[in-house]
Write a protein that holds these residues in place. Structure first.
Motif, PDB file in Angstrom:
ATOM      1  N   TYR A   1       1.151   5.227   0.779  1.00 56.11           N
ATOM      2  CA  TYR A   1       0.549   6.114   1.781  1.00 56.11           C
ATOM      3  C   TYR A   1       1.571   7.190   2.080  1.00 56.11           C
ATOM      4  O   TYR A   1       2.788   6.922   2.065  1.00 56.11           O
TER       5      TYR A   1
ATOM      6  N   GLY B   1      -7.225  12.275   0.485  1.00 59.93           N
ATOM      7  CA  GLY B   1      -6.130  11.409   0.062  1.00 59.93           C
ATOM      8  C   GLY B   1      -6.566  10.414  -0.991  1.00 59.93           C
ATOM      9  O   GLY B   1      -5.799  10.077  -1.911  1.00 59.93           O
ATOM     10  N   ASP B   2      -7.810   9.911  -0.879  1.00 61.69           N
ATOM     11  CA  ASP B   2      -8.344   9.023  -1.910  1.00 61.69           C
ATOM     12  C   ASP B   2      -8.395   9.726  -3.262  1.00 61.69           C
ATOM     13  O   ASP B   2      -8.098   9.132  -4.308  1.00 61.69           O
TER      14      ASP B   2
ATOM     15  N   GLU C   1       0.830  -1.197   0.000  1.00 60.90           N
ATOM     16  CA  GLU C   1       0.000   0.000   0.000  1.00 60.90           C
ATOM     17  C   GLU C   1       0.867   1.250   0.000  1.00 60.90           C
ATOM     18  O   GLU C   1       1.736   1.406   0.863  1.00 60.90           O
TER      19      GLU C   1
ATOM     20  N   ALA D   1      -4.890  10.050  -4.990  1.00 65.36           N
ATOM     21  CA  ALA D   1      -4.063   8.846  -5.009  1.00 65.36           C
ATOM     22  C   ALA D   1      -3.491   8.549  -6.393  1.00 65.36           C
ATOM     23  O   ALA D   1      -4.219   8.528  -7.400  1.00 65.36           O
TER      24      ALA D   1
ATOM     25  N   ASN E   1      -8.365   7.251   2.980  1.00 68.18           N
ATOM     26  CA  ASN E   1      -7.262   8.120   3.392  1.00 68.18           C
ATOM     27  C   ASN E   1      -7.637   9.589   3.229  1.00 68.18           C
ATOM     28  O   ASN E   1      -7.944  10.047   2.125  1.00 68.18           O
TER      29      ASN E   1
ATOM     30  N   TYR F   1      -3.620   1.546  -2.366  1.00 60.61           N
ATOM     31  CA  TYR F   1      -3.425   2.686  -1.466  1.00 60.61           C
ATOM     32  C   TYR F   1      -4.094   2.390  -0.131  1.00 60.61           C
ATOM     33  O   TYR F   1      -5.071   1.643  -0.065  1.00 60.61           O
TER      34      TYR F   1
ATOM     35  N   LEU G   1      -7.476   0.370  -7.031  1.00 61.67           N
ATOM     36  CA  LEU G   1      -7.691   1.606  -6.283  1.00 61.67           C
ATOM     37  C   LEU G   1      -9.196   1.803  -6.154  1.00 61.67           C
ATOM     38  O   LEU G   1      -9.896   1.911  -7.158  1.00 61.67           O
TER      39      LEU G   1
ATOM     40  N   ILE H   1      -0.798  12.802   0.045  1.00 60.63           N
ATOM     41  CA  ILE H   1       0.087  11.760  -0.476  1.00 60.63           C
ATOM     42  C   ILE H   1       1.140  12.428  -1.358  1.00 60.63           C
ATOM     43  O   ILE H   1       0.946  13.529  -1.886  1.00 60.63           O
TER      44      ILE H   1
END
Length: 801
Positions: free
Chosen positions: A549, A612-613, A547, A616, A580, A576, A603, A584
Motif C-alpha cells: 500500500y 490504486g487497484d 499487503e 497495483a 484502494n 494489496y 490481487l 501506489i
C-alpha cells in the motif's frame, strides 16, 4: 509524643469531633517537613490504644481523622468507617493481623506505609473507598498522594501471570501452567481468549493444584490453546495467558461502585508512589476525567517510582494512567475487564517511562454518556501518545479495539498543551517483544493521532533527529512483535522509515499493511493458518500475509507459510490493500522471500472507481515469487499488461518482465481533471477517476519507453502538469493530450525562467529528449516527452495559458 485527635475541617481550621454530616470544603495542607527516622513498629503508638488519641476518644464512625506531621500511628485494628483521613505524619499498617480501612478520602501529605520493599506485607489489608464531600483537585472516593507525601504499598509477591503449556479444551476443569505457581484455594484467575473473540476470556476460582497444575471451580466454556507450534522451522506461540486477580492487599471501591463511580488512586507532582502486590477492584469513575484506578497526575519526573505486580480489574475507567509524567515504571501488572483505554499515556508529553511485562485483556467500549475520549470507542489495551518510552514484553490479549495504539498528537494536548514535545517526529524509544492477539481491531496500530479536541485524525509518524521536521530520518524499529487472531490486521503502520523486524504474525485476517514510505517488514515469519483452528469472523474474506500500500514499502527475508485457498476464500502470502483509490509506489518490492505451503499472490480485479487497484504491482527483486529476478507482478489491469507478460491464474495477476514508473496527471490551477481516459500505444486503455476527494489529480503505473494518450472526459485543464517519478536516469515516456489553444509557457522541471521552445514537428519533439514540445494544429493535441535527465529522480512538464 503528643496525643492524636480525631479532627475535621471547618472554614479551613482544625476543630474537635465534627458531626458526620458536616459538609465543609477541606483545604489541602502544604507539604510537611521530612519525617524523622521511624522506630520499630512494636514501639510505635497503636490505633487501638486509647492513649494514642487521649484526651479524645478513639475515632468513631463518620469522623475525620488527622495524623499530624511528626507523629506516627500503627493501624493494627479495623476502625469504623471514617469520613476523611489525612496522613500528615506517618501511618503504618500492622502486619500482625488482618486489617480493613474504610474511608471517603485518604489524603497523604506525609507517609502511608503498607510493608516495605524488603519486608513485604503478608497479612490481608483492604482499603474500601466510599463517596464523601471531596477534596480540591482530587475529588472523593480517593486515595491521594499530595505534594510531599509518600505512598508505599508492598503486598506479598505472587506470580502475577503466566501461560498454559497444554491446551485446555472446553469442559476442562484443570490447567497446566508454564511456571510453578503460588496460587491458593479461593484465588480468582482469568484465562485469556485464544480465538478471534476477546470476550472468550474466562474467570475461574482456584480449588486446588500445586506445582504447575491448577484445579478450577467450574468447567471451561471455550477452548484455550496451550502449546507452542513449529511452522516452517520457527516457533509460533499462541498459548493463553492466565492472570491472577487476587492479592492480599486490596484497594477497592464500595458496593456502590458497580454503578460506575468507583474509587481512584492519584499521585500529584512532588509526591512519591510505589505500589506493588495490590488488587484494585471496582476502581475508576466513569465519565470523569482524571479519576483512574492508578494514576500519576502531572507529576513530572518520578524516577524510582513504580506500580508493579498489581491486579487491576473490573474497572469503570482505565487501569494505569501516566499523565504529564516521565520515568515511571509499570511492570508485571494484570489489567482485566476495563472500560476504555487500559495502560494510558495521556497527553503526548510523557517520556522515559517503562511499560514492561504487563498483561491486559478484555478492553470494553464505554457507554456514550461516559466516554471520556472519542477514541475510547475503539479502546486500546496500551494507548501510547509519545514514542519516547520503553515498551517491552507486554501482552495485549483481547480488546474491543486495538492492542497497542501509538496515537501520536502533533503536539501535547490537554493539560500538557504548550510542552515542547513533537510526538509525530520523536524517535522511537523502544518497542520489543510485545504480543497482541484476539483484538477486534489491529494488534499494533501506528496511526490515528489525537487532535486537541480528543478526536483522532490520520497521522504519519516520521521520526527525525532532534524531533524536528528538518532533521535526518531515524528508523523506528518495532522488534520481535508477535500478533495473532486479529479480525483486522496484526500490524498497521503509517509514516516514514519504519521497520517491523523479526515479527511472528499468524492466524490473522491480514498480517501487516504499511500505509507508509521507506517501510519494511524484515526477518519475519507470517503464517496464514496454524493448528489453532477456530471460527473466523468472515469465512469468505481473502486472507493474506502482507499487503502492499502507498510506498515505497516492501518485505525482505520473510517466510510465508500455510496460505492455502479453499472453496470459500482466496489466500495468499502477498496482496494489496483492497479497494484502494490512492497512489501506489512502483518501487514496492519483495526480496529473499520463502514460501512454504503458500499461494504467493492474490490481487483482486480492480474496482472501476479505485485507481490504486488499477495501478497495483510489486517488483520481485530476486525471483523468489515469480522465479525470474526483476520481474514485476501486476494486477489484472489492461494498461499494465503487455504480450510479454504471463498470466498466473492462482494469483489472478500477471508476471511481467518490465519495470514500471509512476505517472501523475494533475491541474496546478486546482481544476477537476478526472475522470479521464489513458491509453498506451493506441491499444490498452483505462479510465482514471482521480484520488478520493481530490479529482484534481490522478496517478497510474506506466512503462518507460511507451506512448500514452490522455482523453479528457470534460474540458481540458488550462494548467495541466505531468510528473514522472520512481524513475532512473534516461527513462522517458511520451504523453499526448488535447489542449485548447497555444500554451503561453511550457516549463520543464520547475525552471520558470527557461520555458521550453516549441518543436516545428512531432519528429523534432521526439528527437529532442524533452527539450521541445509539439502541438498538432489540426487536432489540438499537445505532445510532451517526459525524459529524466542526469542527476534527477523525477521529471515534470507544466503548461501555462
Amino acid at each position: 509524643m503528643r496525643a492524636l485527635l480525631p479532627l475535621c475541617l471547618a472554614g479551613g481550621l482544625l476543630v474537635m469531633a465534627c458531626a458526620p454530616d458536616d459538609h465543609v470544603e477541606p483545604v489541602l495542607p502544604e507539604a510537611p517537613p521530612p519525617a524523622p527516622p521511624t522506630p520499630p513498629v512494636q514501639e510505635l503508638p497503636l490505633w487501638s490504644d486509647a492513649t494514642t488519641w487521649a484526651p479524645a476518644p478513639i475515632p468513631v464512625a463518620g469522623q475525620d481523622v488527622v495524623i499530624p506531621a511528626g507523629d506516627t500511628v500503627v493501624l493494627n485494628v479495623s476502625p469504623p468507617a471514617l469520613a476523611q483521613l489525612r496522613v500528615e505524619g506517618t501511618l503504618l499498617v500492622s502486619d500482625t493481623a488482618d486489617v480493613e480501612l474504610h474511608a471517603q478520602e485518604i489524603l497523604v501529605s506525609g507517609h502511608f506505609g503498607v510493608g516495605t520493599e524488603s519486608a513485604l506485607h503478608q497479612r490481608h489489608f483492604t482499603i474500601t473507598l466510599s463517596s464523601g464531600r471531596g477534596a480540591p483537585i482530587v475529588g472523593t472516593k480517593v486515595l491521594a498522594v499530595l505534594p510531599g507525601g509518600t505512598l508505599d504499598v508492598h503486598g506479598a509477591r505472587r506470580l502475577a501471570w503466566t501461560r498454559l503449556t497444554n491446551t485446555a479444551e472446553a469442559g476442562a476443569t484443570s490447567l497446566q501452567l508454564e511456571r510453578a505457581h503460588d496460587w491458593r484455594v479461593g484465588d480468582r484467575i482469568v484465562i485469556a481468549s485464544t480465538d478471534f473473540d476477546p470476550n472468550h476470556a474466562e474467570e475461574r476460582v482456584v480449588t486446588g493444584g500445586s506445582g504447575t497444575q491448577l484445579l478450577l471451580d467450574a468447567p471451561l466454556v471455550y477452548r484455550h490453546w496451550g502449546v507452542t507450534q513449529q511452522v516452517a522451522g520457527k516457533s509460533v506461540d499462541e498459548r493463553a495467558e492466565v492472570g491472577l486477580l487476587t492479592r492480599n492487599v486490596v484497594i477497592r471501591g464500595d458496593d456502590a461502585s458497580v454503578g460506575g463511580f468507583g474509587g481512584h488512586v492519584i499521585s500529584l507532582a512532588g509526591a512519591t508512589m510505589r505500589v506493588e502486590g495490590v488488587e484494585l477492584y471496582r476502581m475508576g469513575q466513569a465519565g470523569n476525567v482524571g479519576r483512574y484506578p492508578l494514576h500519576w497526575h502531572m507529576a513530572g519526573s518520578v524516577t524510582g517510582q513504580y506500580v508493579r505486580q498489581n491486579a487491576i480489574w473490573r474497572t469503570n475507567l482505565r487501569c494505569i494512567t501516566i499523565h504529564g509524567t516521565d520515568n515511571a515504571v509499570a511492570e508485571d501488572n494484570v489489567c482485566y475487564d476495563h472500560s476504555g483505554h487500559g495502560y494510558f499515556l495521556e497527553d503526548g508529553a510523557e517520556s522515559g517511562n517503562t511499560l514492561a511485562g504487563n498483561l491486559g485483556l478484555v478492553s470494553r467500549v464505554p457507554a456514550v454518556a461516559v466516554r471520556v475520549l472519542p477514541s475510547d470507542v475503539t479502546p486500546a489495551t496500551f494507548w501510547i501518545t509519545n514514542p519516547d518510552n520503553a515498551v517491552h514484553h507486554n501482552h495485549a490479549a483481547g480488546s474491543s479495539g486495538f492492542g497497542f495504539w501509538y496515537a501520536l498528537p502533533a503536539a501535547p494536548t490537554g493539560l500538557s498543551t504548550g510542552e515542547p514535545d513533537a510526538p509525530r517526529l520523536t524517535p522511537l524509544g523502544s518497542f520489543r517483544g510485545n504480543v497482541a492477539h484476539s483484538n477486534v481491531r489491529n494488534g499494533l496500530e501506528v496511526d490515528g493521532g489525537p487532535r486537541p479536541d480528543g478526536t483522532t485524525e490520520t497521522t504519519s509518524y516520521n521520526p527525525r533527529v532532534g524531533a524536528v521536521s528538518g532533521g535526518a530520518m531515524v528508523p523506528a524499529v518495532f522488534e520481535d512483535f508477535v500478533g495473532w487472531k486479529h479480525r483486522g490486521r496484526a500490524v498497521w503502520l503509517r509514516g516514514t522509515g519504519h521497520r517491523l523486524r523479526r515479527a511472528v504474525l499468524a492466524d490473522n485476517m491480514i498480517g501487516a499493511t504499511f500505509a507508509s514510505n521507506e517501510t519494511i517488514v524484515e526477518d519475519a515469519l507470517i503464517v496464514g493458518e496454524t493448528a489453532n483452528i477456530t471460527a473466523v469472523p468472515n469465512a469468505s474474506f481473502p486472507i493474506r500475509g502482507y499487503e502492499f500500500y502507498d510506498g515505497t514499502v516492501g518485505a525482505t527475508r520473510v517466510t510465508f507459510a500455510n496460505f492455502v485457498p479453499n472453496g470459500q476464500r482466496a489466500a495468499s502470502a502477498l496482496g494489496y490493500n483492497r479497494n484502494n483509490g490512492f497512489a501506489i509506489s512502483t518501487d514496492n518490492f519483495g526480496s529473499s522471500l520463502t514460501l512454504v505451503n503458500a499461494n504467493a499472490v492474490w490481487l483482486e480485479n480492480p474496482k472501476a472507481d479505485k485507481d490504486g487497484d488499477k495501478a497495483a504491482l510489486f517488483r520481485d527483486v530476486d525471483g523468489g515469487v515469480t522465479g525470474v529476478p526483476g520481474h514485476t507482478v501486476v494486477a489484472n489491469s489492461p494498461l499494465l499488461v503487455t504480450p510479454s507478460c504471463t498470466w498466473r491464474a492462482a494469483w489472478n495477476s500477471w508476471s511481467c518482465p518490465h519495470r514500471y514508473v509512476q505517472l501523475q496527471v494533475r491541474s496546478d490551477a486546482n481544476e477537476v481533471i478526472a475522470p479521464f481516459g489513458l491509453a498506451r500505444d493506441g491499444e490498452a486503455a483505462v479510465t482514471l477517476v482521480g484520488v478520493p476527494n481530490a479529482p484534481t489529480r490522478a496517478f497510474m503505473s506506466v512503462l518507460p519507453g511507451s506512448r500514452y494518450l490522455v482523453n479528457w472526459h470534460g474540458a481540458a485543464p488550462k494548467r495541466p502538469r505531468l510528473l514522472l517519478s520512481r524513475v532512473t536516469e534516461g527513462d522517458r515516456v511520451r504523453v499526448d493530450f488535447p489542449y485548447d489553444g497555444m500554451p503561453g509557457k511550457v516549463l520543464r522541471d520547475y525552471q520558470n525562467n527557461s520555458p521550453l521552445p516549441a518543436a516545428a514537428s512531432l519528429a523534432e519533439a521526439e528527437a529532442a529528449n524533452g527539450d521541445r514540445w509539439y502541438r498538432d494544429p489540426g487536432t489540438g493535441v499537445v505532445t510532451v516527452i517526459l525524459h529524466v535527465r542526469p542527476g534527477r529522480t523525477s521529471t515534470t512538464v507544466e503548461l501555462q495559458p
